[in-house]
Each structure stands twice: as C-alpha cells, then as structure tokens.
Design a protein around this motif. Structure first.
Motif, PDB file in Angstrom:
ATOM      1  N   TRP A  66       5.889  -4.486   8.147  1.00 40.72           N
ATOM      2  CA  TRP A  66       7.150  -4.213   7.468  1.00 40.72           C
ATOM      3  C   TRP A  66       7.242  -4.985   6.146  1.00 40.72           C
ATOM      4  O   TRP A  66       7.733  -4.467   5.140  1.00 40.72           O
ATOM      5  CB  TRP A  66       8.339  -4.569   8.373  1.00 40.72           C
ATOM      6  CG  TRP A  66       8.764  -3.422   9.233  1.00 40.72           C
ATOM      7  CD1 TRP A  66       8.579  -3.266  10.576  1.00 40.72           C
ATOM      8  CD2 TRP A  66       9.465  -2.249   8.788  1.00 40.72           C
ATOM      9  NE1 TRP A  66       9.112  -2.079  10.995  1.00 40.72           N
ATOM     10  CE2 TRP A  66       9.667  -1.436   9.933  1.00 40.72           C
ATOM     11  CE3 TRP A  66       9.939  -1.810   7.557  1.00 40.72           C
ATOM     12  CZ2 TRP A  66      10.323  -0.200   9.857  1.00 40.72           C
ATOM     13  CZ3 TRP A  66      10.594  -0.586   7.484  1.00 40.72           C
ATOM     14  CH2 TRP A  66      10.780   0.202   8.613  1.00 40.72           C
ATOM     15  N   ARG A  67       6.781  -6.220   6.119  1.00 38.69           N
ATOM     16  CA  ARG A  67       6.772  -6.969   4.864  1.00 38.69           C
ATOM     17  C   ARG A  67       5.904  -6.247   3.826  1.00 38.69           C
ATOM     18  O   ARG A  67       6.286  -6.110   2.655  1.00 38.69           O
ATOM     19  CB  ARG A  67       6.234  -8.389   5.082  1.00 38.69           C
ATOM     20  CG  ARG A  67       7.148  -9.300   5.875  1.00 38.69           C
ATOM     21  CD  ARG A  67       6.640 -10.744   5.786  1.00 38.69           C
ATOM     22  NE  ARG A  67       7.417 -11.634   6.630  1.00 38.69           N
ATOM     23  CZ  ARG A  67       7.121 -11.919   7.897  1.00 38.69           C
ATOM     24  NH1 ARG A  67       6.032 -11.407   8.465  1.00 38.69           N
ATOM     25  NH2 ARG A  67       7.885 -12.733   8.599  1.00 38.69           N
ATOM     26  N   ASP A  68       4.743  -5.801   4.267  1.00 44.47           N
ATOM     27  CA  ASP A  68       3.842  -5.092   3.351  1.00 44.47           C
ATOM     28  C   ASP A  68       4.498  -3.810   2.845  1.00 44.47           C
ATOM     29  O   ASP A  68       4.362  -3.458   1.663  1.00 44.47           O
ATOM     30  CB  ASP A  68       2.525  -4.766   4.049  1.00 44.47           C
ATOM     31  CG  ASP A  68       1.729  -6.016   4.420  1.00 44.47           C
ATOM     32  OD1 ASP A  68       2.017  -7.102   3.861  1.00 44.47           O
ATOM     33  OD2 ASP A  68       0.836  -5.912   5.292  1.00 44.47           O
ATOM     34  N   ASP A  69       5.210  -3.117   3.720  1.00 47.68           N
ATOM     35  CA  ASP A  69       5.866  -1.872   3.318  1.00 47.68           C
ATOM     36  C   ASP A  69       7.008  -2.130   2.342  1.00 47.68           C
ATOM     37  O   ASP A  69       7.223  -1.345   1.404  1.00 47.68           O
ATOM     38  CB  ASP A  69       6.386  -1.135   4.557  1.00 47.68           C
ATOM     39  CG  ASP A  69       5.272  -0.493   5.369  1.00 47.68           C
ATOM     40  OD1 ASP A  69       4.109  -0.505   4.911  1.00 47.68           O
ATOM     41  OD2 ASP A  69       5.565   0.025   6.473  1.00 47.68           O
ATOM     42  N   ILE A  70       7.756  -3.211   2.554  1.00 42.21           N
ATOM     43  CA  ILE A  70       8.810  -3.568   1.600  1.00 42.21           C
ATOM     44  C   ILE A  70       8.201  -3.891   0.237  1.00 42.21           C
ATOM     45  O   ILE A  70       8.696  -3.459  -0.813  1.00 42.21           O
ATOM     46  CB  ILE A  70       9.631  -4.765   2.117  1.00 42.21           C
ATOM     47  CG1 ILE A  70      10.472  -4.355   3.340  1.00 42.21           C
ATOM     48  CG2 ILE A  70      10.528  -5.331   1.020  1.00 42.21           C
ATOM     49  CD1 ILE A  70      11.546  -3.341   3.049  1.00 42.21           C
ATOM     50  N   ASP A  71       7.106  -4.641   0.235  1.00 40.20           N
ATOM     51  CA  ASP A  71       6.427  -4.937  -1.030  1.00 40.20           C
ATOM     52  C   ASP A  71       5.988  -3.643  -1.721  1.00 40.20           C
ATOM     53  O   ASP A  71       6.162  -3.483  -2.941  1.00 40.20           O
ATOM     54  CB  ASP A  71       5.204  -5.829  -0.784  1.00 40.20           C
ATOM     55  CG  ASP A  71       5.587  -7.282  -0.529  1.00 40.20           C
ATOM     56  OD1 ASP A  71       6.717  -7.680  -0.896  1.00 40.20           O
ATOM     57  OD2 ASP A  71       4.762  -8.022   0.036  1.00 40.20           O
ATOM     58  N   ALA A  72       5.450  -2.713  -0.951  1.00 40.73           N
ATOM     59  CA  ALA A  72       5.001  -1.442  -1.532  1.00 40.73           C
ATOM     60  C   ALA A  72       6.176  -0.658  -2.105  1.00 40.73           C
ATOM     61  O   ALA A  72       6.065  -0.033  -3.171  1.00 40.73           O
ATOM     62  CB  ALA A  72       4.273  -0.618  -0.467  1.00 40.73           C
ATOM     63  N   LEU A  73       7.314  -0.696  -1.419  1.00 42.86           N
ATOM     64  CA  LEU A  73       8.518  -0.027  -1.915  1.00 42.86           C
ATOM     65  C   LEU A  73       8.900  -0.549  -3.285  1.00 42.86           C
ATOM     66  O   LEU A  73       9.192   0.224  -4.212  1.00 42.86           O
ATOM     67  CB  LEU A  73       9.659  -0.243  -0.917  1.00 42.86           C
ATOM     68  CG  LEU A  73      11.071   0.155  -1.369  1.00 42.86           C
ATOM     69  CD1 LEU A  73      11.162   1.665  -1.601  1.00 42.86           C
ATOM     70  CD2 LEU A  73      12.106  -0.296  -0.325  1.00 42.86           C
ATOM     71  N   TYR A  74       8.893  -1.860  -3.450  1.00 39.38           N
ATOM     72  CA  TYR A  74       9.305  -2.459  -4.711  1.00 39.38           C
ATOM     73  C   TYR A  74       8.223  -2.406  -5.779  1.00 39.38           C
ATOM     74  O   TYR A  74       8.506  -2.634  -6.957  1.00 39.38           O
ATOM     75  CB  TYR A  74       9.785  -3.892  -4.469  1.00 39.38           C
ATOM     76  CG  TYR A  74      11.204  -3.932  -3.943  1.00 39.38           C
ATOM     77  CD1 TYR A  74      12.282  -4.044  -4.801  1.00 39.38           C
ATOM     78  CD2 TYR A  74      11.460  -3.808  -2.580  1.00 39.38           C
ATOM     79  CE1 TYR A  74      13.585  -4.045  -4.325  1.00 39.38           C
ATOM     80  CE2 TYR A  74      12.754  -3.808  -2.088  1.00 39.38           C
ATOM     81  CZ  TYR A  74      13.812  -3.925  -2.965  1.00 39.38           C
ATOM     82  OH  TYR A  74      15.109  -3.902  -2.486  1.00 39.38           O
ATOM     83  N   GLN A  75       7.009  -2.083  -5.375  1.00 39.41           N
ATOM     84  CA  GLN A  75       5.931  -1.892  -6.352  1.00 39.41           C
ATOM     85  C   GLN A  75       5.815  -0.438  -6.803  1.00 39.41           C
ATOM     86  O   GLN A  75       4.946  -0.093  -7.604  1.00 39.41           O
ATOM     87  CB  GLN A  75       4.605  -2.368  -5.750  1.00 39.41           C
ATOM     88  CG  GLN A  75       4.521  -3.877  -5.565  1.00 39.41           C
ATOM     89  CD  GLN A  75       3.403  -4.309  -4.631  1.00 39.41           C
ATOM     90  OE1 GLN A  75       2.598  -3.486  -4.176  1.00 39.41           O
ATOM     91  NE2 GLN A  75       3.340  -5.603  -4.331  1.00 39.41           N
ATOM     92  N   GLY A  76       6.710   0.407  -6.268  1.00 41.22           N
ATOM     93  CA  GLY A  76       6.730   1.809  -6.673  1.00 41.22           C
ATOM     94  C   GLY A  76       5.864   2.718  -5.842  1.00 41.22           C
ATOM     95  O   GLY A  76       5.623   3.873  -6.218  1.00 41.22           O
ATOM     96  N   HIS A  77       5.394   2.231  -4.687  1.00 44.91           N
ATOM     97  CA  HIS A  77       4.553   3.048  -3.804  1.00 44.91           C
ATOM     98  C   HIS A  77       5.114   3.012  -2.379  1.00 44.91           C
ATOM     99  O   HIS A  77       4.457   2.500  -1.462  1.00 44.91           O
ATOM    100  CB  HIS A  77       3.110   2.535  -3.815  1.00 44.91           C
ATOM    101  CG  HIS A  77       2.534   2.361  -5.182  1.00 44.91           C
ATOM    102  ND1 HIS A  77       2.186   3.422  -5.998  1.00 44.91           N
ATOM    103  CD2 HIS A  77       2.281   1.234  -5.901  1.00 44.91           C
ATOM    104  CE1 HIS A  77       1.718   2.958  -7.144  1.00 44.91           C
ATOM    105  NE2 HIS A  77       1.772   1.637  -7.114  1.00 44.91           N
ATOM    106  N   PRO A  78       6.310   3.548  -2.177  1.00 44.63           N
ATOM    107  CA  PRO A  78       6.951   3.426  -0.857  1.00 44.63           C
ATOM    108  C   PRO A  78       6.191   4.182   0.218  1.00 44.63           C
ATOM    109  O   PRO A  78       5.765   5.321  -0.006  1.00 44.63           O
ATOM    110  CB  PRO A  78       8.333   4.047  -1.089  1.00 44.63           C
ATOM    111  CG  PRO A  78       8.138   5.000  -2.227  1.00 44.63           C
ATOM    112  CD  PRO A  78       7.129   4.343  -3.124  1.00 44.63           C
ATOM    113  N   PRO A  79       6.000   3.557   1.379  1.00 42.19           N
ATOM    114  CA  PRO A  79       5.415   4.289   2.512  1.00 42.19           C
ATOM    115  C   PRO A  79       6.400   5.347   2.993  1.00 42.19           C
ATOM    116  O   PRO A  79       7.591   5.323   2.644  1.00 42.19           O
ATOM    117  CB  PRO A  79       5.208   3.197   3.561  1.00 42.19           C
ATOM    118  CG  PRO A  79       6.215   2.151   3.210  1.00 42.19           C
ATOM    119  CD  PRO A  79       6.358   2.182   1.724  1.00 42.19           C
TER     120      PRO A  79
END
Length: 279
Positions: A66-79
C-alpha cells in the motif's frame, strides 16, 4: 482505528451504511462525498490487513505494498485500485504523508499486538489512525489550513479515545490493550495481560483520566467548529456529537466489570443528524 475513528477499535470494518460516518457523509455534495468514501475505502482496506489473522510477515508485506501504491499515485502512475483517487487528490490537495501515516498507524498492531503503550506511543497511534484521517477529511470539507489541522488533531483524538474506552473488552478478546501503561501503574495494576486487566477492580481509575482527556479534545474541537462556516463543519460536527454521546453513555454505565455494550439508539442518532445536518 477509524474515520469514526478508531481495533482501538476501528469502525472501518463495519458496513458504511450502518455507521455515523455514512450518515455524516451523505449530507455532502457529490464530489466531497466521493472523496470521503475513497478515504474510507482506503482506511478499511489497510485496517482489514492489520486486523486479519494472517501471518504477520504477510500482513507487513501487504501494508508495504500500500505504501508503494500511494507513492505511485503521487508520482503519476496510480495502480488500478487507486486510479479513481487521482481527481480527488488533485481537487482537494490531499497529502501523501497523511495516507502514509494511516498505513503506519495500522502497522503498529502488526509486528506484535499493542499492549499498554506509554502515553507518547498512544498519542502517536491516535494521530496516525485518527487525526491523519481527519487531516485528509478537513481538506475535503473545505476548512482553512490552520483550523483544519487543529480540528483533525483534537477531534481525531477525541473519537479514538472514545473508541478505545468503548472497545476495551472487544480488544482484549483479540489480545490488545490500548490503555496507557502510566494509567495502569497509577491505579496499582502491574499486569499488561489484556484478559487480566479488564477484570481488575481498579480499571475505572485507569479509564476516567482518558474520559477527561477525550472531553478536553471534544471541547477544543467544538471551539474550532464554532468559529468556522457551518457548511464546512456539518459532517465533523455530526460525528463529534455522535461520539460525545457514546462517551457520556460509557461514563453513565461505568467501567467496572461486567460491562454491557454501549450503543447510541436509532432515535438518538436520528436526532443528531436532523439537528446538525441542515444548520
């Protein structure tokens, strides 16, 4: 750990339609309501991981994902499971660190069950599982930055402490004890075994200082809400009134064993909604 904030105990696991959260959010405009239910869904999913009976390493790995997915969301690549969050994050300027704080709070129960944390750890727990949810929520509600953060601080802690006092027996049943170590020792209780603590005659001496602490946070939250536009604080005010009523029912019942469960009846819930939803 909850938006109604909450195992301490969280109400994320309850059906939304049966909660004060659901009632409070129904009064919001569409975009705000959708954002709040996304926040609720996130909290429920990470809470379900923390409270599951799966192996602890697997639960830790799932929370890290979930932490990795939140990071991806804010990096513009949401799961895929966070794709619908993009619009809400942008519209309401939701902060990455608050989502991550919630995961950190849920994780506090995973390496080992929380038992008699010291007051500083208890406050950190309340901040992560309750006030962090509040910090996301007040942005959706439209409160000004400073008062929004203050409201999240005080109301989150008030709700979480109420949950802890309400769910003493339920938490003990799963091996958890959120009452602070300092309070136990002051009452002459040296055990931190949840099953032993909940049957101690001195337990009320541990609980009443937490009642006082929760009441003080409710009062501070009320001060903040009174000086803000009514429309912006309708939803948090409903939740505050609901949980303050729960707290006073707990005090009226007492904390000595045996303790009957405390719930706010339907008429009382309806009165709160009608009283505060349209002011």
């Amino acid at each position: 750990m909850t938006l109604e904030t909450a195992a301490g105990n969280a109400d994320y696991g309850a059906t939304a339609s049966g909660s004060s959260f659901y009632a409070a959010m129904r009064i919001l405009p569409h975009e705000q309501r959708e954002a709040m239910f996304q926040i609720y869904s996130f909290c429920r999913q990470v809470d379900d991981i923390a409270d599951s009976d799966g192996p602890r390493p697997e639960r830790l790995a799932a929370l890290q994902q979930w932490r990795d997915d939140i990071d991806a969301l804010y990096q513009g690549h949401p799961p895929a499971r966070l794709r619908d969050y993009v619009a809400s994050v942008r519209r309401f300027d939701l902060k990455r660190e608050d989502f991550l704080a919630i995961v950190d709070g849920m994780e506090m129960d995973v390496p080992q069950d929380i038992r008699a944390p010291d007051l500083a750890t208890l406050d950190l727990y309340c901040d992560r599982v309750a006030s962090a949810v509040g910090r996301l929520s007040v942005r959706v509600f439209g409160l000004a930055e400073d008062d929004g953060i203050l409201l999240a601080h005080h109301l989150g802690r008030a709700l979480q402490l109420t949950n802890i006092l309400r769910d003493i027996d339920e938490d003990a049943g799963i091996g958890r004890l959120y009452l602070p170590l300092e309070g136990l020792l002051h009452a002459g209780i040296t055990s931190t075994d949840p099953h032993k603590v909940i049957s101690e005659p001195a337990l009320p001496k541990v609980c009443m200082p937490l009642v006082a602490r929760a009441r003080a946070h409710f009062e501070k939250a009320d001060e903040i809400m009174r000086r803000n536009p009514r429309r912006a604080v309708r939803a948090p005010r409903i939740m505050s009134k609901y949980y303050r009523a729960i707290l006073e029912l707990l005090v009226a019942r007492g904390f000595a064993a045996p303790r009957a469960p405390v719930r706010l009846n339907k008429l009382a819930r309806l009165f709160i909604i009608l009283r505060y939803a349209f002011i």
